[in-house]
Design a protein around this motif. Structure first.
Motif, PDB file in Angstrom:
ATOM      1  N   MET A 191     -48.226   3.849  12.757  1.00 26.62           N
ATOM      2  CA  MET A 191     -47.933   3.040  11.650  1.00 26.62           C
ATOM      3  C   MET A 191     -47.512   1.483  12.854  1.00 26.62           C
ATOM      4  N   TYR A 192     -47.367   0.806  12.067  1.00 26.23           N
ATOM      5  CA  TYR A 192     -47.070  -0.545  12.439  1.00 26.23           C
ATOM      6  C   TYR A 192     -47.094  -1.402  12.316  1.00 26.23           C
ATOM      7  N   ALA A 193     -46.311  -3.087  12.867  1.00 27.85           N
ATOM      8  CA  ALA A 193     -45.523  -3.425  11.805  1.00 27.85           C
ATOM      9  C   ALA A 193     -45.616  -4.431  12.989  1.00 27.85           C
ATOM     10  N   VAL A 194     -46.445  -5.929  12.502  1.00 25.63           N
ATOM     11  CA  VAL A 194     -46.584  -7.335  13.880  1.00 25.63           C
ATOM     12  C   VAL A 194     -46.106  -8.243  12.816  1.00 25.63           C
ATOM     13  N   THR A 195     -45.628  -9.000  12.931  1.00 24.70           N
ATOM     14  CA  THR A 195     -44.394 -10.739  13.066  1.00 24.70           C
ATOM     15  C   THR A 195     -45.379 -11.310  13.544  1.00 24.70           C
ATOM     16  N   LEU A 196     -45.525 -12.939  13.909  1.00 22.47           N
ATOM     17  CA  LEU A 196     -45.229 -13.938  13.877  1.00 22.47           C
ATOM     18  C   LEU A 196     -43.840 -14.383  14.158  1.00 22.47           C
ATOM     19  N   GLY A 197     -43.037 -14.184  13.866  1.00 21.15           N
ATOM     20  CA  GLY A 197     -41.732 -14.758  14.051  1.00 21.15           C
ATOM     21  C   GLY A 197     -41.557 -15.705  12.546  1.00 21.15           C
ATOM     22  N   GLU A 198     -40.212 -16.267  12.872  1.00 23.62           N
ATOM     23  CA  GLU A 198     -40.048 -17.326  11.508  1.00 23.62           C
ATOM     24  C   GLU A 198     -39.819 -18.907  11.150  1.00 23.62           C
ATOM     25  N   ALA A 199     -40.798 -19.391  12.898  1.00 25.15           N
ATOM     26  CA  ALA A 199     -40.068 -20.549  12.627  1.00 25.15           C
ATOM     27  C   ALA A 199     -40.915 -21.299  12.146  1.00 25.15           C
ATOM     28  N   VAL A 200     -43.447 -20.577  12.046  1.00 32.72           N
ATOM     29  CA  VAL A 200     -43.797 -21.314  11.153  1.00 32.72           C
ATOM     30  C   VAL A 200     -44.063 -21.193  10.084  1.00 32.72           C
ATOM     31  N   GLU A 201     -42.944 -19.771   9.631  1.00 28.08           N
ATOM     32  CA  GLU A 201     -42.869 -20.485   7.660  1.00 28.08           C
ATOM     33  C   GLU A 201     -42.224 -21.732   7.611  1.00 28.08           C
ATOM     34  N   LYS A 202     -41.225 -21.828   8.423  1.00 26.67           N
ATOM     35  CA  LYS A 202     -40.058 -23.025   8.685  1.00 26.67           C
ATOM     36  C   LYS A 202     -40.900 -24.058   8.156  1.00 26.67           C
ATOM     37  N   GLU A 203     -41.568 -24.478   9.069  1.00 27.41           N
ATOM     38  CA  GLU A 203     -42.378 -25.968   9.313  1.00 27.41           C
ATOM     39  C   GLU A 203     -43.739 -25.714   7.765  1.00 27.41           C
ATOM     40  N   VAL A 204     -44.065 -24.639   7.431  1.00 26.32           N
ATOM     41  CA  VAL A 204     -44.594 -24.129   6.186  1.00 26.32           C
ATOM     42  C   VAL A 204     -43.656 -24.931   5.046  1.00 26.32           C
ATOM     43  N   ASP A 205     -43.108 -24.229   4.885  1.00 26.98           N
ATOM     44  CA  ASP A 205     -41.675 -24.829   4.048  1.00 26.98           C
ATOM     45  C   ASP A 205     -41.224 -25.946   4.049  1.00 26.98           C
ATOM     46  N   ALA A 206     -41.155 -26.609   4.947  1.00 22.01           N
ATOM     47  CA  ALA A 206     -40.755 -28.301   5.307  1.00 22.01           C
ATOM     48  C   ALA A 206     -41.769 -28.610   4.638  1.00 22.01           C
ATOM     49  N   LEU A 207     -43.332 -28.690   5.094  1.00 20.39           N
ATOM     50  CA  LEU A 207     -44.217 -29.453   4.261  1.00 20.39           C
ATOM     51  C   LEU A 207     -44.046 -29.246   2.890  1.00 20.39           C
ATOM     52  N   PHE A 208     -44.349 -27.938   2.562  1.00 14.09           N
ATOM     53  CA  PHE A 208     -44.116 -28.160   1.042  1.00 14.09           C
ATOM     54  C   PHE A 208     -43.109 -28.443   0.205  1.00 14.09           C
ATOM     55  N   MET A 209     -42.099 -28.653   0.882  1.00 17.87           N
ATOM     56  CA  MET A 209     -41.146 -29.522  -0.032  1.00 17.87           C
ATOM     57  C   MET A 209     -41.158 -31.149   0.705  1.00 17.87           C
ATOM     58  N   ASN A 210     -41.646 -30.876   1.521  1.00 15.35           N
ATOM     59  CA  ASN A 210     -42.255 -32.925   1.398  1.00 15.35           C
ATOM     60  C   ASN A 210     -43.599 -33.210   0.823  1.00 15.35           C
ATOM     61  N   LYS A 211     -44.533 -32.419  -0.090  1.00 11.36           N
ATOM     62  CA  LYS A 211     -44.815 -32.318  -0.304  1.00 11.36           C
ATOM     63  C   LYS A 211     -46.464 -32.913   0.034  1.00 11.36           C
ATOM     64  N   ASP A 212     -46.395 -32.421   1.552  1.00 10.89           N
ATOM     65  CA  ASP A 212     -47.475 -31.914   2.100  1.00 10.89           C
ATOM     66  C   ASP A 212     -48.467 -31.083   2.078  1.00 10.89           C
ATOM     67  N   ILE A 213     -49.552 -31.149   1.006  1.00 15.89           N
ATOM     68  CA  ILE A 213     -49.997 -30.023   0.501  1.00 15.89           C
ATOM     69  C   ILE A 213     -50.749 -29.321   1.139  1.00 15.89           C
ATOM     70  N   THR A 214     -51.645 -30.227   1.744  1.00 15.28           N
ATOM     71  CA  THR A 214     -53.354 -30.110   2.390  1.00 15.28           C
ATOM     72  C   THR A 214     -52.791 -29.222   4.252  1.00 15.28           C
ATOM     73  N   ARG A 215     -51.392 -29.833   4.218  1.00 16.47           N
ATOM     74  CA  ARG A 215     -50.844 -29.575   5.914  1.00 16.47           C
ATOM     75  C   ARG A 215     -50.357 -28.132   5.880  1.00 16.47           C
ATOM     76  N   GLY A 216     -49.723 -28.114   4.558  1.00 14.57           N
ATOM     77  CA  GLY A 216     -49.009 -27.004   4.290  1.00 14.57           C
ATOM     78  C   GLY A 216     -49.764 -26.108   3.998  1.00 14.57           C
ATOM     79  N   LEU A 217     -51.151 -26.039   3.320  1.00 13.41           N
ATOM     80  CA  LEU A 217     -51.744 -24.539   3.535  1.00 13.41           C
ATOM     81  C   LEU A 217     -52.674 -24.785   3.954  1.00 13.41           C
ATOM     82  N   ALA A 218     -53.281 -25.375   5.497  1.00 17.59           N
ATOM     83  CA  ALA A 218     -54.099 -25.710   7.123  1.00 17.59           C
ATOM     84  C   ALA A 218     -52.968 -24.859   7.676  1.00 17.59           C
TER      85      ALA A 218
END
Length: 217
Positions: free
Chosen positions: A87-114
């Motif tokens: 059994m395993y678990a893999v994570t890349l951490g929270e920092a990238v997800e926080k930046e994704v959230d910030a992009l969507f909050m700022n309505k920068d949808i294309t960059r957020g999706l990318a």
């Protein structure tokens, strides 16, 4: 419990673009894709943890500190047919997800999706790095990863991602379980990997082998 902290090697830009388009990005320039891949490489803190799966064939229960019954007939069959299951678990951490959230909050949808797509592709890529490492470690004893399966695919309910996270003590790599059953970071992936004995003269392909399903017996 072994942890894996090798650096993230690369992110396949073509896969990122394809994944983002499938998720509704109307158009996505190569520059946006490269920018997203580079940002994930900068922010990611990749870690993985794994533990041998002790499984009761009769009850379909994983025997661990937090026992649970596997709800996927397909996963149960694969486990029962495998010599070793991890059994395993893999994570890349929270920092990238926080930046994704910030992009969507700022309505920068294309960059957020990318960026979100690059994170998903990178997580899958890091899972492959883990499998490659297991293959290298098992080569001397003749073992090779034969399959990998995650809750949320096939007939396996996604809710069992949390069961596996608890079983491998994913908190050791910064993964937490919310009361809702959701894992944080959200892009955390958990699953099982089956290893079979292939011996020194096996190519690793079972399709034409007379011992398919019985090697190592």
């Amino acid at each position: 419990m072994p942890t894996f902290t090798d650096p993230l090697r690369e992110i396949d830009a073509a896969s990122v673009k394809e994944y983002a388009l499938q998720r509704g990005a109307a158009e996505l320039s190569d520059d946006f894709v490269q920018e997203a891949c580079q940002r994930v490489m900068e922010l990611a803190k990749p870690q993985a943890i794994c533990q041998q799966c002790f499984y009761d064939n009769t009850s379909h229960m994983v025997l661990c500190d937090s026992p649970f019954t596997i709800s996927s007939p397909t996963a149960c069959q694969r486990i029962e047919d495998s010599a070793i299951v991890l059994m395993y678990a893999v994570t890349l951490g929270e920092a990238v997800e926080k930046e994704v959230d910030a992009l969507f909050m700022n309505k920068d949808i294309t960059r957020g999706l990318a960026l979100d797509s690059a994170l998903a592709v990178a997580t899958a890529g890091y899972t492959k790095q883990l499998v490659d490492m297991l293959d290298e470690a098992g080569a001397d004893k003749g073992y090779k990863a034969a399959w990998i399966m995650n809750p949320g695919t096939g007939d396996w309910p996604a809710g069992q991602m949390a069961n596996i996270a608890q079983a491998v003590h994913a908190e050791q790599i910064g993964v937490s379980l919310l009361p809702s059953g959701m894992l944080m970071p959200r892009k955390t992936v958990t699953g099982v990997i089956g290893l079979n004995f292939i011996g020194g003269g096996c190519s690793g392909s079972c399709s034409a082998c007379a011992m398919a399903g019985h090697c190592g017996e």
